[in-house]
Design an enzyme around this catalytic site. Sequence first.
Site, short mmCIF file in Angstrom:
data_model
loop_
_atom_site.label_atom_id
_atom_site.label_comp_id
_atom_site.label_asym_id
_atom_site.label_seq_id
_atom_site.Cartn_x
_atom_site.Cartn_y
_atom_site.Cartn_z
N ALA A 202 -23.68 -17.31 18.51
CA ALA A 202 -23.49 -18.22 17.36
C ALA A 202 -24.66 -19.18 17.31
O ALA A 202 -25.44 -19.29 18.27
CB ALA A 202 -22.19 -19.00 17.52
N LYS A 203 -24.82 -19.86 16.22
CA LYS A 203 -25.84 -20.92 16.11
C LYS A 203 -25.47 -21.80 14.94
O LYS A 203 -24.76 -21.37 14.03
CB LYS A 203 -27.21 -20.29 15.88
CG LYS A 203 -28.36 -21.17 16.29
CD LYS A 203 -28.63 -21.07 17.79
CE LYS A 203 -29.92 -21.71 18.19
NZ LYS A 203 -30.36 -21.25 19.51
N GLY A 204 -25.98 -22.99 14.94
CA GLY A 204 -25.69 -23.87 13.81
C GLY A 204 -26.53 -25.11 13.87
O GLY A 204 -27.55 -25.16 14.58
N VAL B 108 -22.75 -20.52 12.31
CA VAL B 108 -22.61 -19.09 12.04
C VAL B 108 -22.21 -18.40 13.34
O VAL B 108 -22.87 -18.57 14.37
CB VAL B 108 -23.92 -18.49 11.49
CG1 VAL B 108 -23.82 -16.97 11.38
CG2 VAL B 108 -24.23 -19.08 10.12
#
Length: 429
Positions: free
Chosen positions: A113-115, A68
């Site tokens: 962001a991160k995921g 994301v």
Amino acid sequence: MATQTKEKPARKEGMYEVVMEQFAHAADIMNLDPGVRKILSKTNTEIEVNFPVRLDNGKIEVFTGYRVQHNNALGPYKGGLRYHDTVDLDAARALAIWMTWKTALAGLPFGGAKGGIHINPKNYSKSELERITRRFTYALGDNIGPDLDIPAPDVNTNAQIMAWIADTFSSTKSPSTRFVNLHVVTGKPVGAGGLAGRDRATGFGVVSNIKFWAKHKGFNLKGAKFIVQGFGNVGYWTAHFLIKEGAKLIAVQDVSATLHDEKGIDAEALLKYSMDNGRSLKGYKGAKEYDPAAFWGLDCEIVVPAALGNQITEQNAGAIKAKLVAEGANGPTDIHGEAILKKNGVDIIPDILCNSGGVIGSYYEWLQNKRAEIWKIDQVLEMIHDKLETSFEKVVAEAKAHKVDWRMGAYIAALRRLEDTYMDRGIFP
Ligand code: NAD
């Protein structure tokens, strides 16, 4: 043994609700521009990929991964990849948004962001994890990149996994551009283009912030008792550096066990035990097993949550007797838990400040790769410490100016930077 607050069913918001509530509160206090508020309320891009991998037993399994990308007004998206069975779109969203605030507060040229992958990595062999990581990287394709979106380690991911990502990403590009892509991830092993000191940057930064807090409050860290939840990258390094300041680690909790010793736990011996024991603390003989439910209520001065989100809630916050909660983890304190801590006069160094040494270290790794330089560890740690001191001062100043707590002070400093950028730049077209 410490008593726990009376059991009642906890009101449970997800991390996404927590971050949105914090954001709304800060936006109200600072009167954030309504257009910017609308932009920051949404994530820019949400990617979900399903990809097949052949396991060691010859069978095929399909995994689900996420990335994301919340906002890139200040620079390329930046944030970790988590391998855990709590990873889903909502969790990635919340963590991505926190990254935008964190990079903005730290004054870095990055967005958030991160995921990660919805997986329990303990169920897979090293070679399976390598294939899962490489295939995930391939599935993300050009949605990541050194000037677009730069992942880093998080829960259950490490330097080895970052090296596999960098190698896979670079291998899908022309050989002539291989080294232009090295900084597609940070947190790599030093031999694979990593930064000396990135491994300890987050824990080092947590302790830098605790030192700033101690100076601010006139508190002596020598002999102060502390407890740590999570004994992975952040938990171990925090313990290592805080013990160096003369503080005493009296309890540690990980997913497998809670350990307690009033005389002090040897963090180095515990690390060795955990490394030899599949990263689990269960069975360590140097401290006694303790009731996990009574962990937060232990008599100590400093509490460091360094595991998952939403750990300090209305169920256990009232038991905390410490003077300070230093948030090594992202989102460890939920809204109700925070209200109780505030009522009881417990200070909080908020996650977006407290654990930002990690992303600051990542920034220096990215710069080092871009410039094809190699930096020394002392130089790196000093640069991280300096940047954190600037952030800490900003947070205290904003909190004072608006008569709010440090979490809101941190949010206001971060959001002000984003607001200024949008005001100066305008919106295309
Ligand atoms: P890690 O995988 O190295 O360690 C996680 C630790 O948490 C392990 O000891 C694990 O046993 C423990 N844990 C997991 N579930 C638990 C539970 N239910 N109860 C108690 N302990 C539990 O992860 P890490 O990189 O140290 O990350 C920890 C936290 O710090 C996360 O919230 C992460 O987002 C945050 N963080 C990490 C970095 C970084 O550079 N690694 C940077 C900033 C923030």
